[in-house]
Design an enzyme around this catalytic site. Structure first.
Site, PDB file in Angstrom:
ATOM      1  N   HIS A  36      -0.372  -5.663   9.881  1.00 14.88           N
ATOM      2  CA  HIS A  36       0.331  -4.267   9.645  1.00 14.88           C
ATOM      3  C   HIS A  36       1.826  -4.584   9.984  1.00 14.88           C
ATOM      4  CE1 HIS A  36      -3.674  -2.449   9.714  1.00 14.88           C
ATOM      5  NE2 HIS A  36      -3.281  -2.324   8.406  1.00 14.88           N
ATOM      6  N   GLN A  47      -6.759  -6.108  -4.129  1.00 15.74           N
ATOM      7  CA  GLN A  47      -6.296  -4.728  -3.986  1.00 15.74           C
ATOM      8  C   GLN A  47      -4.806  -5.007  -4.413  1.00 15.74           C
ATOM      9  OE1 GLN A  47      -6.279  -1.620  -0.599  1.00 15.74           O
ATOM     10  NE2 GLN A  47      -4.632  -2.981  -0.131  1.00 15.74           N
TER      11      GLN A  47
HETATM   12  O1  PAF Z   1      -5.091  -1.443   2.620  1.00 18.90           O
HETATM   13  C1  PAF Z   1      -5.150  -0.466   2.934  1.00 18.90           C
HETATM   14  O2  PAF Z   1      -5.034  -0.047   3.996  1.00 18.90           O
HETATM   15  C2  PAF Z   1      -5.541   0.785   2.052  1.00 18.90           C
HETATM   16  O3  PAF Z   1      -6.340   0.361   0.809  1.00 18.90           O
HETATM   17  C3  PAF Z   1      -4.370   1.380   1.194  1.00 18.90           C
HETATM   18  C4  PAF Z   1      -3.398   0.399   0.398  1.00 18.90           C
HETATM   19  C5  PAF Z   1      -3.359   2.047   2.438  1.00 18.90           C
HETATM   20  C6  PAF Z   1      -4.618   2.732   0.359  1.00 18.90           C
HETATM   21  O4  PAF Z   1      -5.413   3.668   1.121  1.00 18.90           O
END
Ligand code: PAF
Length: 280
Positions: A37, A153
């Site tokens: 992150h 995703q």
């Molecule tokens: O990757 C994540 O942490 C989650 O899937 C997201 C994109 C924040 C959606 O809740």
């Protein structure tokens, strides 16, 4: 660094930034921040006037038997890392604000969700697509940042913004790994010492696949068979899937080509880990 909880307030602030011509870089997360992150926040900081981080453990992307309740949370440390990465605003909405009583609108992006985690976690990507749509509507970012670790995703979100005419640029940054190769993930905290050691087999299998493609192997079946054998050499490992798919469509491919990615999901003990490597 400001903390905003109300979606309406967050939107109002973002609109005023946009009106002043300021660009917004957005990093949506479920918190329990790690170096993956941080790399997204740092990139957003370099490329935008304003950096917004959202922290929201989205209930609609968890199945009934999944770990929503015990999903790790540490808001104190999240704030520390966000501040260190020079984040301007953390958006922390509540369940009540995101899914009020009687909530009924969901986003389904179609076939890109029909493989891999879409099979093992039915409804998961509907939840992801829904929350990401809602967050994008609130934050109206210029650029949103995601990690390659969640390769499916990323494909879902790219399709979503393209097909729903959202003018948000999606940037996907490389997987951050521990020194021994394990992909950094919030779920790694669940691993016991022995499981942590065994989990290294995931990236060993992926590196093997990459190497064998480099040496000329193109047969997905052959690469997958060897990778599975490697993974199953660890007693704590149970394979959910090991597949070679096209990075855009997430459909299985027989012969490794330009957009091929090997994606794996493996239970190490009770912890489900995902990882992937671009082969093409
Ligand atoms: O990757 C994540 O942490 C989650 O899937 C997201 C994109 C924040 C959606 O809740």
């Amino acid at each position: 660094m400001r903390i905003i909880k109300s979606p309406a307030k967050m939107h109002e602030i973002c609109r005023s930034f946009s009106a002043k011509g300021k660009t917004i870089g957005f990093v949506p997360t479920m918190g329990y921040l790690h170096q993956g992150h941080v790399s997204l926040l740092e990139k957003a900081r370099k490329e935008n006037d304003i950096v917004i981080l959202s922290i929201y453990v989205n209930p609609t992307q968890f199945g009934p038997k999944e770990d929503l309740k015990k999903y790790p949370r540490d808001i104190g440390n999240d704030k520390k890392l966000a501040k260190r990465s020079k984040t301007d605003i953390i958006f922390i909405p509540s369940d009540k604000d995101m899914y009020p009583q009687g909530y009924g609108t969901f986003v389904d992006v179609g076939s890109v969700t029909n493989n891999l985690c879409g099979i093992s976690r039915p409804g998961h990507f509907k939840g992801v697509a829904t929350i990401v749509t809602k967050l994008f509507n609130i934050v109206i970012p210029n650029i949103a940042y995601f990690g390659q670790k969640d390769v499916q995703q990323c494909a879902v979100i790219k399709k979503l913004v393209s097909e729903l005419n959202m003018f948000v640029k999606i940037k996907v940054l490389p997987i951050k790994r521990e020194n021994d190769g394990l992909a950094i993930s919030s779920r790694n905290v669940y691993l016991s010492e022995k499981e942590r050691e065994d989990s290294r087999i995931l990236c060993s299998a992926l590196y093997y696949a990459k190497k064998s493609v480099k040496h000329g192997q193109r047969s997905s079946d052959k690469i997958i068979a060897k990778a599975k054998k490697m993974i199953l050499s660890k007693r704590s490992a149970k394979i959910d899937y090991v597949k070679i798919v096209s990075q855009d469509t997430m459909k299985d491919i027989d012969k490794v080509e330009k957009k091929a990615v090997m994606a794996i999901a493996v239970f190490i003990g009770k912890t489900r880990l995902i990882d992937n490597i671009v082969l093409g």
